[in-house]
Design an enzyme around this catalytic site. Structure first.
Site, PDB file in Angstrom:
ATOM      1  N   ASP A  44      -1.976  -6.696 -11.268  1.00  0.00           N
ATOM      2  CA  ASP A  44      -3.121  -7.460 -10.325  1.00  0.00           C
ATOM      3  C   ASP A  44      -3.914  -6.245  -9.568  1.00  0.00           C
ATOM      4  O   ASP A  44      -3.451  -5.304  -9.071  1.00  0.00           O
ATOM      5  CB  ASP A  44      -2.210  -7.968  -9.101  1.00  0.00           C
ATOM      6  CG  ASP A  44      -2.989  -8.530  -8.150  1.00  0.00           C
ATOM      7  OD1 ASP A  44      -3.847  -9.602  -8.546  1.00  0.00           O
ATOM      8  OD2 ASP A  44      -3.161  -8.345  -6.948  1.00  0.00           O
ATOM      9  N   GLY A  82     -10.472  -7.983  -0.355  1.00  0.00           N
ATOM     10  CA  GLY A  82      -9.353  -8.463   0.056  1.00  0.00           C
ATOM     11  C   GLY A  82      -9.188  -8.743   1.469  1.00  0.00           C
ATOM     12  O   GLY A  82     -10.054  -8.329   2.351  1.00  0.00           O
ATOM     13  N   ASP A 123      -1.472 -12.792  -1.181  1.00  0.00           N
ATOM     14  CA  ASP A 123      -2.550 -11.940  -1.501  1.00  0.00           C
ATOM     15  C   ASP A 123      -2.931 -11.043  -0.395  1.00  0.00           C
ATOM     16  O   ASP A 123      -4.074 -10.507  -0.216  1.00  0.00           O
ATOM     17  CB  ASP A 123      -3.753 -12.411  -2.530  1.00  0.00           C
ATOM     18  CG  ASP A 123      -4.380 -11.328  -2.972  1.00  0.00           C
ATOM     19  OD1 ASP A 123      -3.840 -10.231  -3.143  1.00  0.00           O
ATOM     20  OD2 ASP A 123      -5.527 -11.564  -3.703  1.00  0.00           O
ATOM     21  N   ARG A 125       0.785  -1.410  -0.093  1.00  0.00           N
ATOM     22  CA  ARG A 125       0.061  -0.076  -0.001  1.00  0.00           C
ATOM     23  C   ARG A 125       0.760   1.362  -0.131  1.00  0.00           C
ATOM     24  O   ARG A 125       0.459   2.392  -0.032  1.00  0.00           O
ATOM     25  CB  ARG A 125      -0.857   0.126   1.397  1.00  0.00           C
ATOM     26  CG  ARG A 125      -2.021  -0.952   1.018  1.00  0.00           C
ATOM     27  CD  ARG A 125      -2.844  -1.233  -0.072  1.00  0.00           C
ATOM     28  NE  ARG A 125      -3.757  -2.149   0.253  1.00  0.00           N
ATOM     29  CZ  ARG A 125      -4.235  -2.905  -0.784  1.00  0.00           C
ATOM     30  NH1 ARG A 125      -3.896  -2.825  -2.282  1.00  0.00           N
ATOM     31  NH2 ARG A 125      -5.289  -3.715  -0.547  1.00  0.00           N
TER      32      ARG A 125
HETATM   33 ZN   LIG Z   1      -5.580 -10.040  -7.957  1.00  0.00          ZN
END
Ligand SMILES: [Zn+2]
Length: 424
Positions: free
Chosen positions: A149, A321, A302, A59
């Site tokens: 992504d 997420g 992830d 981030r």
């Molecule tokens: Zn992804």
């Protein structure tokens, strides 16, 4: 005061083998005189090569309220990692040499894990024109993996050109496989649960169609493809077929897709909202089997931290997420059992090979770089989001009891975690 350069890890089992002592000196696993070494009592602990995560969202730059390179690195070290690959969907996007060098430098400054930036495939992740792949590859960050992504490189011509471009320097394109026209408005896996809840479905074929196309493109170009977060049984079958044909494709699965099903959405708790979505138990079963038999090469987290306001809202508005770095090893352990050699392969050696991280993914034996983690397999812990080193709290495992605990992690011979706590 400088930390001692010498550690003696006493009575440790390397990958489940009979107990031994490991001497760590000058950044490597050494042999010889242990005099003056600081002793680490490792009775009952298992030594693994330091884990390598191919798919982490840190981030920074842009959303430092959700995570920073430093806070994410600390979460990674606590999870047993010594290297993570940082995804490019930051703000600004990591689509230039300048941004990937910034992330790389922040990682070095934090000094808790090796942070290897991933570069964007297309400018601004917009899917319209290729980013400066060559400039990122030759930058100080030496980028080898490129990914949009969060978004799919859905234009087949652009995907072909990206594969051709990175072939020249041994790069790899990591695809977020999602045909966007098939997931417009989608909220969760398309199936019985979505029908019951009245939510727009996200069909498995949206993922499978892109993987099928991309393995054919990779075969045609003779280049390397990596498939992010595989989530369906159909995707596994496409990959099995491609690998049997010799296509240069590797694939990852996340811990949450190995453990959780779409039934979780019945709680309407957005902590379970993720991209790709949680799938039915039949898919989870196929993913577990593929991880064991090698059709899926690695576990990748992830790790996707989100600020409270982006997650604690209505399901439809919540960002997709989940956190993953601090729980990945425990979940993999619960799925694979204490098959330490297989865990080392799926969480360290194979991801290090795919990413070209030569200093990582080596078993902790004399002569190897001292990147390793010590695990207590007998420990059980209840996941408490408040205890996370991440700046975010969006773990889907809150309150769950998970097996195994990381006791210590060493990065090039220097402890980043001792007694289960971050050293700095
Ligand atoms: Zn992804």
């Amino acid at each position: 005061m400088n930390a001692p350069h010498k550690y003696l890890i006493k009575g440790v089992s390397v990958l489940g083998r009979p107990k031994t002592d490991l001497l760590i000196q000058d950044g490597v696993v050494a042999e010889g005189d242990a005099k003056g070494a600081e002793v680490v009592d490792a009775d009952g602990l298992v030594a693994l090569p330091g884990l390598v995560d191919l798919h982490t969202h840190l981030r920074e730059p842009g959303r430092e309220d959700a995570e920073t390179v430093e806070s994410g690195s600390r979460a990674a070290a606590l999870g047993g990692y010594t290297a993570v690959c940082a995804m490019a969907n930051t703000s600004p996007v990591a689509d230039t040499a300048g941004v990937v060098e910034q992330v790389y430098r922040l990682g070095r400054e934090a000094g808790l894990v090796d942070v290897q930036p991933i570069g964007a495939v297309t400018v601004g992740l917009a899917g319209e024109r290729l980013a400066e792949l060559g400039a990122m590859a030759t930058s100080a960050a030496a980028v080898r993996i490129f990914s949009d992504d969060g978004h799919c490189v859905s234009d087949p011509k652009l995907m072909r050109r990206a594969l051709e471009y990175v072939k020249a320097f041994g790069g790899v394109i990591a695809q977020h496989a999602e045909e966007p026209r098939l997931t417009e408005g989608a909220q969760m896996h398309e199936g019985e649960v979505a029908t019951r809840l009245g939510l727009t479905g996200w069909p498995a074929v949206a993922e499978e169609a892109i993987i099928a196309r991309d393995v054919l493109l990779a075969e045609h170009v003779g280049s390397r493809l990596h498939v992010c977060h595989v989530s369906t049984a159909g995707s596994v079958e496409v990959l099995r077929h491609a690998k049997a044909r010799g296509v240069r494709v590797t694939a990852e699965v996340t811990p949450h897709h190995l453990l959780l099903t779409d039934e979780r959405a019945t709680s309407y708790d957005p902590v379970f909202k993720v991209n790709p979505p949680l799938r039915p138990a039949s898919d989870v079963e196929a993913l577990r089997k593929a991880l064991k038999d090698g059709v899926i090469d690695i576990v990748a987290t992830d790790h996707a931290p989100h600020a409270v306001e982006d997650k604690e809202c209505e399901w439809a508005y919540a960002r997709p997420g989940m956190l993953g770095l601090e729980t990945a090893l425990s979940i993999t352990l619960s799925v694979l059992g204490e098959d330490w050699d297989l865990i080392a392969e799926r969480m360290s050696r194979a991801p290090a090979r795919i990413a070209g991280l030569d200093g990582h993914g080596h078993d902790p034996v004399p002569g190897a770089p001292a990147n390793l983690t010590l695990v207590d397999p007998a420990a059980r812990r209840v996941v408490d989001p408040a205890e996370s080193a991440s700046r975010s709290r969006n773990t889907p495992y809150a309150g769950m009891t998970l097996p195994g605990r990381v006791v210590a992690t060493f990065l090039r011979g220097t402890p980043t975690v001792l007694d289960g706590k971050a050293v700095k």
